[in-house]
Design a protein around this motif. Sequence first.
Motif, PDB file in Angstrom:
ATOM      1  N   LEU A  28       0.809  -1.261   0.173  1.00 46.13           N
ATOM      2  CA  LEU A  28      -0.058  -0.154  -0.078  1.00 46.13           C
ATOM      3  C   LEU A  28       0.827   1.215   0.158  1.00 46.13           C
ATOM      4  CD1 LEU A  28      -3.122   0.755   0.020  1.00 46.13           C
ATOM      5  CD2 LEU A  28      -2.607   0.784   2.762  1.00 46.13           C
ATOM      6  N   THR A  29       1.744   1.425   0.778  1.00 50.72           N
ATOM      7  CA  THR A  29       2.731   2.351   0.984  1.00 50.72           C
ATOM      8  C   THR A  29       3.584   2.564  -0.328  1.00 50.72           C
ATOM      9  OG1 THR A  29       3.009   2.169   3.411  1.00 50.72           O
ATOM     10  CG2 THR A  29       4.737   3.463   2.097  1.00 50.72           C
ATOM     11  N   ARG A  30       4.014   1.471  -1.144  1.00 46.72           N
ATOM     12  CA  ARG A  30       4.775   1.479  -2.274  1.00 46.72           C
ATOM     13  C   ARG A  30       3.788   2.317  -3.358  1.00 46.72           C
ATOM     14  NH1 ARG A  30       6.636  -4.579  -2.820  1.00 46.72           N
ATOM     15  NH2 ARG A  30       7.167  -4.977  -0.398  1.00 46.72           N
ATOM     16  N   VAL A  31       2.537   1.935  -3.368  1.00 48.08           N
ATOM     17  CA  VAL A  31       1.537   2.572  -4.420  1.00 48.08           C
ATOM     18  C   VAL A  31       1.509   4.088  -4.108  1.00 48.08           C
ATOM     19  CG1 VAL A  31      -0.882   2.799  -5.215  1.00 48.08           C
ATOM     20  CG2 VAL A  31       0.073   0.579  -4.944  1.00 48.08           C
ATOM     21  N   ASP A  32       1.591   4.465  -2.810  1.00 39.05           N
ATOM     22  CA  ASP A  32       1.489   5.858  -2.463  1.00 39.05           C
ATOM     23  C   ASP A  32       2.665   6.562  -2.695  1.00 39.05           C
ATOM     24  OD1 ASP A  32      -0.608   7.338  -1.420  1.00 39.05           O
ATOM     25  OD2 ASP A  32       0.098   7.213   0.714  1.00 39.05           O
ATOM     26  N   ILE A  33       3.823   6.112  -2.618  1.00 33.05           N
ATOM     27  CA  ILE A  33       5.037   6.577  -3.200  1.00 33.05           C
ATOM     28  C   ILE A  33       5.151   6.915  -4.757  1.00 33.05           C
ATOM     29  CG2 ILE A  33       7.638   6.351  -3.313  1.00 33.05           C
ATOM     30  CD1 ILE A  33       7.629   4.536  -0.495  1.00 33.05           C
ATOM     31  N   VAL A  34       4.664   6.004  -5.339  1.00 38.92           N
ATOM     32  CA  VAL A  34       4.641   6.128  -6.848  1.00 38.92           C
ATOM     33  C   VAL A  34       3.918   7.149  -7.132  1.00 38.92           C
ATOM     34  CG1 VAL A  34       4.055   4.865  -8.854  1.00 38.92           C
ATOM     35  CG2 VAL A  34       5.342   3.570  -7.285  1.00 38.92           C
ATOM     36  N   ASP A  35       2.409   7.027  -6.760  1.00 39.40           N
ATOM     37  CA  ASP A  35       1.546   8.222  -6.908  1.00 39.40           C
ATOM     38  C   ASP A  35       2.240   9.496  -6.250  1.00 39.40           C
ATOM     39  OD1 ASP A  35      -0.046   6.281  -8.225  1.00 39.40           O
ATOM     40  OD2 ASP A  35      -1.330   6.118  -6.408  1.00 39.40           O
ATOM     41  N   GLY A  36       2.631   9.505  -5.419  1.00 40.35           N
ATOM     42  CA  GLY A  36       3.091  10.949  -4.631  1.00 40.35           C
ATOM     43  C   GLY A  36       3.981  11.655  -5.256  1.00 40.35           C
ATOM     44  N   LEU A  37       5.069  10.768  -5.748  1.00 40.35           N
ATOM     45  CA  LEU A  37       6.132  11.239  -6.497  1.00 40.35           C
ATOM     46  C   LEU A  37       6.042  11.228  -7.899  1.00 40.35           C
ATOM     47  CD1 LEU A  37       8.933   9.925  -3.946  1.00 40.35           C
ATOM     48  CD2 LEU A  37       7.907  12.248  -4.166  1.00 40.35           C
ATOM     49  N   GLN A  38       5.034  10.685  -8.430  1.00 38.21           N
ATOM     50  CA  GLN A  38       4.815  10.685  -9.891  1.00 38.21           C
ATOM     51  C   GLN A  38       6.084   9.602 -10.545  1.00 38.21           C
ATOM     52  OE1 GLN A  38       4.096  14.320 -11.843  1.00 38.21           O
ATOM     53  NE2 GLN A  38       2.760  15.141 -10.447  1.00 38.21           N
ATOM     54  N   LEU A  39       6.179   8.551  -9.932  1.00 40.92           N
ATOM     55  CA  LEU A  39       7.158   7.432 -10.257  1.00 40.92           C
ATOM     56  C   LEU A  39       6.736   6.516 -11.175  1.00 40.92           C
ATOM     57  CD1 LEU A  39       9.513   7.586  -7.068  1.00 40.92           C
ATOM     58  CD2 LEU A  39      10.168   8.358  -9.273  1.00 40.92           C
TER      59      LEU A  39
END
Length: 621
Positions: free
Chosen positions: A186-197
Amino acid sequence: MSPAHFVLNDVFGYEQFRGSQEAIIEHVIAGGDALVLMPTGGGKSLCYQVPAIVRRDAGKGVAIVVSPLIALMHDQVGALHEAGVDAAFLNSTLDWPSTLDVENRVARGEITLLYAAPERVNTDRFLSLLDGLYQRGQLGLFAIDEAHCVSQWGHDFRPEYRMLTVLHERYPGVPRIALTATADALTRVDIVDGLQLQEARQFVSSFDRPNIRYTIVEKKEPLTQLLKFIQNEHPGDAGVVYCQSRKRVEELAQALSHAGITALPYHAGLSSDVRQQNQDRFLREDGIVMTATIAFGMGIDKPDVRFVAHVDMPKNIEGYYQETGRAGRDGLPADAWMVYGLNDVVNQRRMIDESPATEEFKRIMRGKLDALLGLAEATDCRRVRLLAYFGEHSEPCGNCDNCLHPPEVWDGTDAARKLLSTIYRVHEASGISFGTGHIMDIVRGKDTDKVRQFGHEKLSTFGLGTEYSEPQLRGVLRQLLATGAVGLQKVMLESGHSFDTLSLTSGSRAVLRGEQPVQLREAMAGAGKRTRKKSGVKLSVAAENLDQDGQVRFINLKAWRAEVAREHNLPAYVIFHDATLAAIAERNPASLEDLHGISGLGTKKLEAYGADVLRVCVSPA
């Protein structure tokens, strides 16, 4: 030899990359974006430091490192200087002339890595500095460390990290590498979305830290248990003790000090000067135990922390993993030790329920807490459970308390049904709910004033569980709370005080019907014990296998390193890790040539310290 291998060997003194380091580094050198999940101590910093140096040598310019803590910036920049790399930081510790000097050196292209906090990166002044670099083609890469801070599901959420999307939008084409040691799916998805990665390549290393031994025991007398653990297993070692409250931190630091253990407190209620002084002592002196809230620790690179102890339960597995990961960063044996009890479960549940967050957020937080409680109550391998949380399959480790001392298991289904029935009957009889102690008193048939006051000795469940001890019933209630088969309700008194009462939930039905078994572990307060022999001189774990002459050389090298560290105002491990000193002591070098190939001894350090190291090694004890 590739440019990356040359930098690894010449600058940092290592012969080979570890794990996925090489693939990550080559990907970023080529201009690719990356999301890196690598355990603490796995070598994350090299994953951006090596590409920064290679890209700088290729004319690509400065690397910007977003780092959340001033202490981490200071130590990493100091370590880079020791390795001969031009690095700097911009933070509040610099006065205005020093800030201008760093900015001018960056603009002139004299800096390879520049460290800054996310709050500063998002300022107009800093972005203007980056604009100039970008226009001249002098932005080498962006490294975003502790990337889990971008996630609202993470344990260190910092809103400023969300604003770092400006780097992608404003400076397209500059490679970005985001790194963290702690992130579930869940946190990985948030990192990808939050940093546009979304287009970044993901590198997920094993989360396993095989050198750490995990031990979780039932909380009885936490101070006594902690003292016994430190005195028996880690006398003279550096360690961190985590607590929930500032008051608890102060009390434990004082109690440990009275017991002859050098302990310091760290929490947000202390002045910044005291916090900095205590942190500096922890980093620079041997054998300091820091008692702290979770405000302490993120970004601490001290490699020889031999234990992390929790006297209060963290909020989730991510927090537990992050905090325990501060032990044994040098790869040598270390302990993660925790006591927990029914009150921990109650307190964590209450904090979630009373938070102003949305119901969706609370639901996810309860799920994360349940996973941690499942780890605590587990009767099988701790490491298997821990790694499974992060989506990683593993086999029993043979090095956690459950593997070393398999706990006895008992069927608590009958006790659970009697407790649930009692919760129902007291509410039916009195119209109000009661707390854990009163419910257990009824089940065990205790004749108390409160039982007589409400006439609960007349209930059909009174005395039905006389065969169960209080610790056994507490364990059953702990698991019922953990699984949601029992709920908590806060009752406010006219005095303004409040207390928690127990209530049935939709999850109670399956247990009452006997459809949901309740299996529990017997309490094993001494599980996982590993007592060390006490000696007159406390040696590093790294030097334990040296012969007598080698140990003398190691002690002399440590004393010399301490002098150098004081002169440079740096922690000793920034000069050389214990493992490097142990390798030197074992080799007993007679010439500079003999020092070549020792891990952690790069060209610049060999030039700066080689002659002194030889002098120390040949000096008499």
